[in-house]
Design a protein around this motif. Structure first.
Motif, PDB file in Angstrom:
ATOM      1  N   LEU A  52       0.838  -1.206   0.000  1.00 61.18           N
ATOM      2  CA  LEU A  52       0.000   0.000   0.000  1.00 61.18           C
ATOM      3  C   LEU A  52       0.873   1.256   0.000  1.00 61.18           C
ATOM      4  O   LEU A  52       0.469   2.301  -0.517  1.00 61.18           O
ATOM      5  N   ALA A  53       2.071   1.137   0.593  1.00 66.04           N
ATOM      6  CA  ALA A  53       3.005   2.266   0.624  1.00 66.04           C
ATOM      7  C   ALA A  53       3.915   2.286  -0.606  1.00 66.04           C
ATOM      8  O   ALA A  53       4.858   3.080  -0.662  1.00 66.04           O
ATOM      9  N   ASN A  54       3.631   1.407  -1.566  1.00 67.10           N
ATOM     10  CA  ASN A  54       4.429   1.335  -2.810  1.00 67.10           C
ATOM     11  C   ASN A  54       5.895   1.004  -2.523  1.00 67.10           C
ATOM     12  O   ASN A  54       6.794   1.504  -3.206  1.00 67.10           O
ATOM     13  N   GLN A  70       6.467  -5.408  -2.267  1.00 69.51           N
ATOM     14  CA  GLN A  70       5.805  -5.901  -3.485  1.00 69.51           C
ATOM     15  C   GLN A  70       6.497  -7.158  -4.001  1.00 69.51           C
ATOM     16  O   GLN A  70       5.834  -8.136  -4.372  1.00 69.51           O
ATOM     17  N   SER A 121       2.686 -11.247 -15.161  1.00 72.71           N
ATOM     18  CA  SER A 121       3.182  -9.876 -15.003  1.00 72.71           C
ATOM     19  C   SER A 121       2.019  -8.881 -15.004  1.00 72.71           C
ATOM     20  O   SER A 121       1.978  -7.969 -14.169  1.00 72.71           O
ATOM     21  N   HIS A 122       1.069  -9.089 -15.921  1.00 71.76           N
ATOM     22  CA  HIS A 122      -0.079  -8.171 -15.944  1.00 71.76           C
ATOM     23  C   HIS A 122      -0.954  -8.335 -14.708  1.00 71.76           C
ATOM     24  O   HIS A 122      -1.498  -7.355 -14.172  1.00 71.76           O
ATOM     25  N   PHE A 147      -0.035  -9.303 -11.641  1.00 70.19           N
ATOM     26  CA  PHE A 147       0.553  -8.722 -10.433  1.00 70.19           C
ATOM     27  C   PHE A 147       0.600  -7.202 -10.489  1.00 70.19           C
ATOM     28  O   PHE A 147       0.497  -6.536  -9.457  1.00 70.19           O
ATOM     29  N   LEU A 148       0.731  -6.667 -11.682  1.00 74.77           N
ATOM     30  CA  LEU A 148       0.664  -5.208 -11.803  1.00 74.77           C
ATOM     31  C   LEU A 148      -0.719  -4.732 -11.354  1.00 74.77           C
ATOM     32  O   LEU A 148      -0.848  -3.745 -10.619  1.00 74.77           O
ATOM     33  N   PHE A 185      -1.012  -4.947  -7.511  1.00 77.70           N
ATOM     34  CA  PHE A 185      -0.362  -3.865  -6.755  1.00 77.70           C
ATOM     35  C   PHE A 185      -1.102  -2.540  -6.939  1.00 77.70           C
ATOM     36  O   PHE A 185      -1.196  -1.730  -6.021  1.00 77.70           O
ATOM     37  N   LYS A 186      -1.645  -2.350  -8.144  1.00 77.71           N
ATOM     38  CA  LYS A 186      -2.348  -1.077  -8.393  1.00 77.71           C
ATOM     39  C   LYS A 186      -3.672  -0.999  -7.652  1.00 77.71           C
ATOM     40  O   LYS A 186      -4.139   0.081  -7.306  1.00 77.71           O
TER      41      LYS A 186
END
Lengths: 199, 180
Positions: B15-17, B22, B52-53, B55-56, B59-60
């Motif tokens: 959440l904190a990037n 991640q 890859s798509h 997990f992106l 995370f987003k």
């Protein structure tokens, strides 16, 4: 309603044991690049996100302060070492320092910073005046100390070290009675009691 | 630190990037997600694209995950499946619209299946046409019903049943051919 067939259940079990390709690193590199574009990190000195930059500033500030203090202490030690080798000429004991010395602890070897209220004991010509406690130590230990200084030192009322003696434990056991008089006689023998006549 | 606490810490980091968090979450769920991705792919490169798509997207949209609505495993599984289906959609040219009332269930020998390896079974499934492949995996492996499959693939329930029948017939032929 259609139900799953038995062979489909078997298919599911078989596929669960399908060997996974070793592509974790390759895929992560791809994800990392995509994240850099879609969700870039605000980099600071430590490479962390902006939200933790305050913490890293505190960290570096604290480290810098500690390094500064260590440098000061090192400089102080070097100065002290230099002063022990300087020849000490005839000097007189400053009265202000005399009172300072009386207040000092018996152990003059301590690492307190110099007390700026008292006047310097020794006035060397070139270097700045060191602390009074250290000056005494350096003067006493210097081989070229003059007699006048030694005489002065003899008049210094350096408080004697406090010797703390443990409280005396009183022996409560009674002392053995000293024997008196002739041996064999008892107190009754000394009693002046009239004796009865035998007749 | 327990596994649950570890996951909570990773979620906070995501959440904190935080990149390390991640990556930690990705590696923790790599095996789980890859198993699902492989079912919707033709090969390993396809599966890597799906991963890859997926997990992106994970995370987003981490902020939209709520433990009250379900487990993190179920949430990640849904995202990977959706990404797998989108990947298959991009490959297929058109979807057959033949309707069926009931999907046929040809008889397939379990003995023949048991003698096959997981790789051989996966190769068989991957050779199915994309839409048929998707319906078969969603129904036979993931356990979705025809109504849910129809909603997800934007097809009718009848079309979903037709694709399932086609998949079963195709697999029956392949398994029989393998066993003889």
């Amino acid at each position: 309603m259609d139900q799953k067939t038995s062979y489909e259940n078997l298919l599911t079990e078989k596929l669960d044991s399908f060997p996974l390709p070793d592509m974790a690193d390759t895929i992560w590199n791809r994800i990392d690049k995509m994240l850099e574009v879609e969700m870039p990190v605000q980099k600071d000195q430590t490479g962390h996100s902006g939200k933790v930059s305050g913490k890293s500033a505190l960290y570096w500030g604290g480290t810098g302060f500690i390094a500064f203090v260590i440098a000061l202490i090192t400089l102080f030690q070097i100065n002290k070492r230099n002063n022990t080798h300087q020849p000490v000429h005839q000097t007189t004991l400053h009265p202000a320092t005399n009172s300072f010395i009386q207040k000092q602890d018996s152990t003059v070897q301590h690492t307190d910073p110099p007390v700026h209220k008292s006047q310097p004991f020794i006035q060397p010509q070139s270097s700045p005046p060191p602390s009074p406690a250290r000056r005494i130590d350096s003067v006493i230990n210097s081989p070229s100390t003059s007699l006048s200084i030694r005489d002065s030192l003899n008049h210094i009322n350096i408080p004697k070290p406090m010797v703390i003696t443990p409280p005396l434990i009183k022996d409560t056991t009674p002392l053995p009675k000293k024997s008196r008089g002739i041996k064999g006689l008892t107190d009754d023998d000394y009693r002046l009691a009239p004796k009865k006549d035998s007749t | 630190m327990s596994a649950e606490q570890n996951i909570q810490e990773l979620i906070k980091g995501c959440l904190a990037n935080d990149r390390k968090a991640q990556e930690g979450l990705y590696r923790m769920f790599y095996g789980f997600a890859m198993t699902i991705a492989l079912r919707y792919s033709r090969d390993e490169m396809d599966a890597a694209d799906i991963m890859s798509h997926a997990f992106l997207k994970i995370f987003k949209s981490m902020h939209s995950f709520s433990p009250d609505k379900g487990s993190l495993h179920a949430w990640i599984k849904r995202i990977v499946i959706n990404e797998g289906l989108d990947h298959m959609n991009s490959r297929k040219k058109h979807i057959e619209t033949i309707e069926l009332e009931t999907a046929e269930a040809p008889d397939i020998s379990n003995t023949a299946l048991e003698s096959m390896s997981a790789t051989e079974i996966m190769t068989m499934i991957r050779k199915l046409p994309p839409a048929t492949h998707a319906v078969f995996v969603l129904y036979a492996i993931e356990g979705y019903n025809h109504r849910e499959i129809a909603e997800r693939l934007n097809i009718s329930e009848g079309t979903s049943k037709w694709h399932l029948s086609e998949a079963r017939k195709s697999l029956q032929k392949k398994i029989l051919a393998y066993s003889t």
